[in-house]
Design an enzyme around this catalytic site. Sequence first.
Site, PDB file in Angstrom:
ATOM      1  N   GLU A 117      -6.549  -0.708  15.767  1.00  0.00           N
ATOM      2  CA  GLU A 117      -7.214  -1.636  14.833  1.00  0.00           C
ATOM      3  C   GLU A 117      -6.246  -2.711  14.361  1.00  0.00           C
ATOM      4  OE1 GLU A 117      -7.696  -2.979  10.823  1.00  0.00           O
ATOM      5  OE2 GLU A 117      -7.245  -0.836  10.800  1.00  0.00           O
ATOM      6  N   ARG A 170       2.206   1.060  10.434  1.00  0.00           N
ATOM      7  CA  ARG A 170       1.704   1.397   9.092  1.00  0.00           C
ATOM      8  C   ARG A 170       2.865   1.324   8.094  1.00  0.00           C
ATOM      9  NH1 ARG A 170      -3.122   3.603   8.008  1.00  0.00           N
ATOM     10  NH2 ARG A 170      -3.360   4.229  10.171  1.00  0.00           N
ATOM     11  N   ARG A 196       0.839  -1.199   0.000  1.00  0.00           N
ATOM     12  CA  ARG A 196       0.000   0.000   0.000  1.00  0.00           C
ATOM     13  C   ARG A 196       0.876   1.251   0.000  1.00  0.00           C
ATOM     14  NH1 ARG A 196      -4.829  -1.678   4.321  1.00  0.00           N
ATOM     15  NH2 ARG A 196      -5.314  -3.684   3.314  1.00  0.00           N
ATOM     16  N   SER A 208     -10.332  -5.699  10.159  1.00  0.00           N
ATOM     17  CA  SER A 208     -11.618  -5.166   9.713  1.00  0.00           C
ATOM     18  C   SER A 208     -12.340  -6.278   8.978  1.00  0.00           C
ATOM     19  CB  SER A 208     -11.435  -3.976   8.765  1.00  0.00           C
ATOM     20  OG  SER A 208     -10.999  -2.838   9.470  1.00  0.00           O
ATOM     21  N   ARG A 226       0.831  -6.106  12.783  1.00  0.00           N
ATOM     22  CA  ARG A 226       0.194  -5.461  13.940  1.00  0.00           C
ATOM     23  C   ARG A 226       0.016  -6.448  15.089  1.00  0.00           C
ATOM     24  NH1 ARG A 226      -3.903  -0.598  12.174  1.00  0.00           N
ATOM     25  NH2 ARG A 226      -2.476   0.386  10.687  1.00  0.00           N
TER      26      ARG A 226
END
Length: 425
Positions: free
Chosen positions: A348, A276, A261, A351, A390
Site C-alpha cells: 500500500e 513503517r 505515528r 489510501s 514508500r
Amino acid sequence: MHDIRLIRDHPSDFDAALARRGFAACADRLIALDEARRAVVTELQAAQSRRNEASKAIGAAKAKKDEEAAQALMREVGALKERMPALEAEEREASAALEQALATVPNLPYPDVPDGDDETDNALVAEHGVIAERDFAPKEHDVLGPPLGLDFETGAAMSGARFTLVRGPAARLHRALGQFMLDTLTETHGFEEIVPPLLVRDEAVFGTGQLPKFADDLFRTTDGRWLIPTAEVSLTNIVRERILAAETLPLRFAALTPCFRSEAGAAGRDTRGYIRQHQFEKVEMVAIVAPEASEDEHERMTGCAEAVLTALDLPFRRMKLCTGDMGFTAARTYDLEVWLPGQNRYREISSISTCTDFQARRMNARFRAEGEKATRFVHTLNGSGLAVGRTLVAVIENYQQADGAVAVPEVLRPYLGGEKKLEPA
C-alpha cells in the site's frame, strides 16, 4: 459522527450496517441515551416556559392588588430558578453521554463495499503498468538503500526504532519526489497548496476521528497538543465550525508535511527498512464538497494519486477495501498498492477515502446554497498523493540496476539537475 435522528428512524438498518464492520449493535443504547437527553430538555423547556409565564403573571396580580396570588407566583418562580441549574447540568451531562457514545461508532460502509474481515478480503479493481523482467535477482530497499543514504543505524541510535536518517542521494531523491507530487496536484489537478500547522488541539483530531478511540496511535506534546498523524487533520479542519457558501465548493487542499505515528497497533510489523516509520513525509489531498458531488470526487481524487504513480512509471493496482479493513471514518476506501520487486509483492502506498458527512458532523462544517436559509453538512474526502517514503522505496526497488545504482525516473530528472542515475557510495 452519526445523526441520531436517522438512528431513531432506522435502528435496524443502522445496526445491520455496523454489523458489516464487525461492530456490535448499539442503536437501542444510543436511542435510550437520546431519550434521556430529550426528557431532560423537555423538562427544562417546560420550566423555562412556566418561569416566564409566572413572571409575567406576577405583574398582572400586583396590578390587580392580589398580593396573595403575587406572593404564590413569586415562590413558584423562585423554586423554578432553584431547579433550573440542576436541570441544565443534567442536560449537559445527558448530551455529553450521547455525544461520547456516538463518537466511538464508526462510519457506515457504502453498499458496494465488499464484506470481509481483513486485507485478504479486499477486492481488486484494476491493475496498471508492466512489471519489468530482470536478468538479475532484485534486492529489497533495506539492502539497496544504505549505500544510497538510507542510514537506519544512525537514525535508530539518535531516536530509536522506526526512525531513519536520510542523507546524500536518497535525501535528494526524497525531496524530488515530494516536490514532484505537490507540483502535480497543484499545477495539473487544481489543488490549493497549504502549509498547515503540525501541532493541533484536541478538537482538531476529534473532528477527523482520531480521538477518542485512537489516542494511543498519536504523539502528544507536554502542552497537550498533538503531532499530526497526517495532514488530513489540519487540512480538513480548515472548514471546522464554518458555514460555507455553496458556490465556493469544491475546496481542494494539498500539503507536503511530516507525519508522526506511534504505530501502537502495528507492533512487530515492517520492523526492517523504511516502510513503517514513526516520522515520515506525505503529500495529502483533502476535498470539501457538496454531498451530491462526493461520489465523483472520490473517483477524481483516486485518479489524481494514480496519475502520480503512472508518471513515475511504477506498476500498481487499485484495491477496494473490505468492511473489516477500512478506517474508522471511511464509508469507502480505495488503496493503491505499488509493486515492490525486492519483496515480490504489492504494498500500500496510498489510501483515498470518502467520509460522507461523518467528519463534518464532528466538526460542525456546513454549507448554504444561495437564497436558502437551511444549511447542510459538507462531505469530506482525503487521500495520499503519495506517501513519500514508500514511493522512495518503490523507486529504489523498481529502478534498481544490477550494480546497486538506481536510475532516476524521467519526470524526476528536472528536480535533480538532470541527473539520470544515483550511484551507491
